[in-house]
Design a protein around this motif. Structure first.
Motif, short mmCIF file in Angstrom:
data_model
loop_
_atom_site.label_atom_id
_atom_site.label_comp_id
_atom_site.label_asym_id
_atom_site.label_seq_id
_atom_site.Cartn_x
_atom_site.Cartn_y
_atom_site.Cartn_z
N LEU A 82 0.83 -1.21 0.00
CA LEU A 82 0.00 0.00 0.00
C LEU A 82 0.87 1.26 0.00
O LEU A 82 0.53 2.25 -0.66
CB LEU A 82 -0.94 -0.02 1.21
CG LEU A 82 -1.92 -1.21 1.25
CD1 LEU A 82 -2.78 -1.13 2.50
CD2 LEU A 82 -2.77 -1.28 0.00
N ARG A 136 -12.17 -3.49 1.72
CA ARG A 136 -12.56 -3.04 0.38
C ARG A 136 -12.98 -4.21 -0.53
O ARG A 136 -13.70 -4.00 -1.49
CB ARG A 136 -11.40 -2.29 -0.29
CG ARG A 136 -11.05 -0.98 0.39
CD ARG A 136 -9.88 -0.30 -0.29
NE ARG A 136 -9.58 0.97 0.34
CZ ARG A 136 -9.36 2.11 -0.31
NH1 ARG A 136 -9.43 2.14 -1.64
NH2 ARG A 136 -9.08 3.22 0.34
N SER A 174 -15.14 1.33 -1.46
CA SER A 174 -14.06 2.19 -0.98
C SER A 174 -14.66 3.52 -0.50
O SER A 174 -15.77 3.88 -0.92
CB SER A 174 -13.03 2.46 -2.11
OG SER A 174 -13.64 3.18 -3.17
N PRO A 175 -13.92 4.24 0.35
CA PRO A 175 -12.69 3.81 1.02
C PRO A 175 -13.00 2.86 2.16
O PRO A 175 -14.18 2.59 2.44
CB PRO A 175 -12.10 5.12 1.53
CG PRO A 175 -13.29 5.99 1.78
CD PRO A 175 -14.30 5.62 0.73
N HIS A 176 -11.98 2.36 2.80
CA HIS A 176 -12.19 1.51 3.97
C HIS A 176 -12.24 2.37 5.23
O HIS A 176 -11.87 3.54 5.22
CB HIS A 176 -11.08 0.47 4.07
CG HIS A 176 -9.71 1.05 4.21
ND1 HIS A 176 -8.97 1.50 3.13
CD2 HIS A 176 -8.92 1.28 5.30
CE1 HIS A 176 -7.80 1.96 3.54
NE2 HIS A 176 -7.76 1.86 4.86
N GLY A 215 -6.11 -1.14 -6.40
CA GLY A 215 -7.16 -1.81 -5.62
C GLY A 215 -8.27 -2.35 -6.48
O GLY A 215 -8.79 -3.46 -6.23
N ASP A 224 -4.83 -10.93 3.68
CA ASP A 224 -3.60 -10.30 3.20
C ASP A 224 -2.99 -11.09 2.05
O ASP A 224 -2.53 -10.52 1.05
CB ASP A 224 -2.59 -10.19 4.33
CG ASP A 224 -2.92 -9.09 5.33
OD1 ASP A 224 -4.04 -8.56 5.29
OD2 ASP A 224 -2.04 -8.78 6.17
N GLN A 262 1.21 4.21 -3.31
CA GLN A 262 1.00 5.65 -3.18
C GLN A 262 2.17 6.44 -3.78
O GLN A 262 2.07 7.67 -3.88
CB GLN A 262 0.79 6.00 -1.72
CG GLN A 262 -0.50 5.41 -1.17
CD GLN A 262 -0.80 5.83 0.25
OE1 GLN A 262 -1.16 6.98 0.50
NE2 GLN A 262 -0.64 4.92 1.19
N TYR A 280 -3.21 4.45 -6.59
CA TYR A 280 -3.58 3.59 -5.46
C TYR A 280 -4.94 2.95 -5.70
O TYR A 280 -5.12 1.74 -5.50
CB TYR A 280 -3.59 4.48 -4.22
CG TYR A 280 -3.96 3.86 -2.90
CD1 TYR A 280 -2.99 3.24 -2.12
CD2 TYR A 280 -5.25 3.97 -2.39
CE1 TYR A 280 -3.30 2.72 -0.87
CE2 TYR A 280 -5.57 3.46 -1.15
CZ TYR A 280 -4.60 2.83 -0.39
OH TYR A 280 -4.92 2.33 0.85
N ARG A 295 -9.55 -1.23 8.08
CA ARG A 295 -8.54 -2.08 7.45
C ARG A 295 -8.75 -2.07 5.95
O ARG A 295 -9.89 -2.15 5.47
CB ARG A 295 -8.64 -3.54 7.96
CG ARG A 295 -8.37 -3.72 9.43
CD ARG A 295 -8.65 -5.17 9.86
NE ARG A 295 -7.74 -6.13 9.25
CZ ARG A 295 -8.10 -7.11 8.43
NH1 ARG A 295 -9.38 -7.26 8.09
NH2 ARG A 295 -7.22 -7.94 7.94
N TYR A 296 -7.66 -2.03 5.21
CA TYR A 296 -7.75 -2.03 3.75
C TYR A 296 -8.54 -3.23 3.25
O TYR A 296 -9.29 -3.13 2.26
CB TYR A 296 -6.34 -2.04 3.15
CG TYR A 296 -6.33 -1.95 1.64
CD1 TYR A 296 -6.29 -0.71 1.01
CD2 TYR A 296 -6.38 -3.10 0.85
CE1 TYR A 296 -6.30 -0.61 -0.38
CE2 TYR A 296 -6.40 -3.01 -0.53
CZ TYR A 296 -6.36 -1.76 -1.13
OH TYR A 296 -6.39 -1.68 -2.51
N ASN A 297 -8.42 -4.36 3.93
CA ASN A 297 -9.06 -5.60 3.50
C ASN A 297 -10.57 -5.47 3.36
O ASN A 297 -11.20 -6.26 2.64
CB ASN A 297 -8.74 -6.72 4.49
CG ASN A 297 -7.25 -6.83 4.79
OD1 ASN A 297 -6.64 -5.89 5.29
ND2 ASN A 297 -6.66 -7.97 4.49
#
Length: 442
Positions: free
Chosen positions: A21, A96, A87-89, A136, A106, A25, A132, A92-94
């Motif tokens: 991640l 999404r 999105s967005p989260h 995703g 992960d 960016q 970014y 946690r990114y997960n």
């Protein structure tokens, strides 16, 4: 770093998800760069995998995440295997990427990112610079394509026509609402924004419009394109009578329970989701019982999410004037016995004046917080104070905190029994507010 090994650092160590991640960016010089050419080329190199036999794309100014949540719940209740990309989260990114209601792990995300990076760098002379969000989106499409889904639900990130999600030709596309937001990218009026959002429609395919008075430019675009336009208030109707509510289209009528989601707009979001399923009824089982149960059980964080206590905490992601008006309507319909205290932070490119104008009559005290540590677009608390000073009396600003957590702590320290604290203004407000609520519950 726009080149190098796909799955390793210079030292040879395999990248973790946070490493990926961070890397993403720095690949593209801009955080936002609309356009489909770059992301389409990488998708093509990946084999252009179809995410599912049926794809529903959801765009709009507000209500996208809630509409996806309703669809996910309704389809899940009918036994369908569903993938959802949003999105967005929050935490946690997960979050999404979900498959059958479970956040992607992960390992699955890392595998997808490694494949995307290899495809991105396939031409060493001209590597493709992805944003970014584009990483995703491609990861979600890759994961879904290998999960044997029945339906993929794709939430548009920004706009529609040039958003990475629009790579995929949706079987049904929904535009929930159209209002002013992201004007730097989408235009300065509802017509311009509506045209951009209508870009997710396809020739001959159902195009659900979730509001009864959409911009004329959106309708003109859909008509000129030849989309199968289905508009709230004309092609499907719903009423909001308590305790149950009704949805009708053609000869079909449903009697439905109240949504668990509390905002006044949620029946409209649920109605648009049902309209999409009705449009797909020849390809998916039309299951009124599953639809009703999905309306009853659909959940999504930080949409008027309430945490009991003295005082009560309410967390909402309202970050534009339309969402602020919805929050204000709910506050008026659910008066507290004490004061309503705002904890507010915002990004500098938002219509802060419009947000404050909608909510000022409902707020007794404001605790302002900075978001400059969270985003280059984030305003400091002092800059936010200067921006809202013309809308509210100086004495209404109770305190200015360095960040959301500090502002919440100050608000709770000074709140009285019967007061309620409402944290809003951005996903970057909602995330620490949810963490604060979890800590408070321990």
């Amino acid at each position: 770093m726009a080149s190098g090994a796909a799955s390793t650092h210079q030292s040879g160590a395999k990248r973790s998800l946070p490493d990926w991640l961070d890397h993403q960016q720095r690949v593209h010089p801009r955080a936002i760069e609309l356009g489909l050419d770059r992301v389409r080329e990488v998708w093509r190199r990946l084999g252009a995998p179809a995410p599912a036999p049926i794809v529903v794309t959801v765009g709009g100014t507000n209500g996208k995440g809630s509409t996806v949540a309703f669809l996910e719940a309704m389809l899940g209740e009918s036994g369908k295997r569903v993938g959802a990309y949003t999105s967005p989260h929050l935490l946690r990114y997960n979050e999404r990427v979900r498959v059958a209601g479970v956040d992607a792990g992960d390992a699955a995300l890392i595998d997808a990112f490694e494949r995307i990076e290899a495809a991105r760098l396939a031409d060493p002379v001209a590597p493709v610079a992805l944003t970014y969000f584009e990483y995703g989106t491609l990861a979600a499409l890759w994961i879904f394509a290998h999960e044997r889904l029945d339906v993929a639900l794709l939430e548009v990130g920004l706009g529609g026509r040039l958003d990475a999600v629009n790579l995929v030709d949706a079987d049904v596309a929904i535009v929930t609402t159209v209002d002013l937001d992201h004007q730097d990218w989408l235009g300065n009026d509802r017509d311009a924004i509506g045209r951009e959002k209508a870009g997710i429609f396809r020739v001959g395919r159902p195009a659900i419009v979730g509001e009864s008075d959409p911009p004329s430019a959106l309708l003109e675009y859909a008509t000129r394109l030849g989309a199968d336009l289905r508009r709230a208030g004309r092609d499907y109707v719903f009423d909001d009578a308590a305790p149950d509510w009704h949805w009708r289209a053609d000869a079909t009528e449903l009697v439905l329970p109240r949504p668990l989601l509390a905002a006044p707009c949620q029946t409209g979001n649920a109605a648009a989701a049902i309209a999409a399923l009705h449009a797909l009824r020849d390809r998916l089982d039309w299951n009124p019982a599953a639809i009703a149960q999905g309306v009853r059980t659909a959940k999504i964080g930080a949409r008027l999410q309430r945490f009991a206590g003295a005082p009560e905490l309410v967390v909402d992601v309202a970050h534009n004037p339309q969402a602020a008006r919805m929050l204000a309507a709910w506050l008026r319909s659910e008066p507290s016995s004490g004061r309503t205290i705002a904890v507010f932070g915002a990004l500098g490119d938002k219509d802060i004046d419009g947000i404050v104008h909608a909510l000022a009559p409902c707020i007794d005290a404001w605790y302002l917080a900075g978001l400059e540590r969270d985003s280059p677009r984030g305003l400091s608390a002092q800059a936010l104070r200067e921006r809202i000073g013309a809308r509210i009396a100086p004495e209404a600003i109770a305190s200015v905190g360095e960040d959301i957590t500090q502002a919440l702590a100050l608000a709770f320290a000074q709140a009285m029994p019967g007061d309620r604290v409402v944290a809003f203004g951005s996903f970057m407000v909602a995330a620490p507010a949810l963490e604060f609520a979890a800590t408070r519950a321990c």
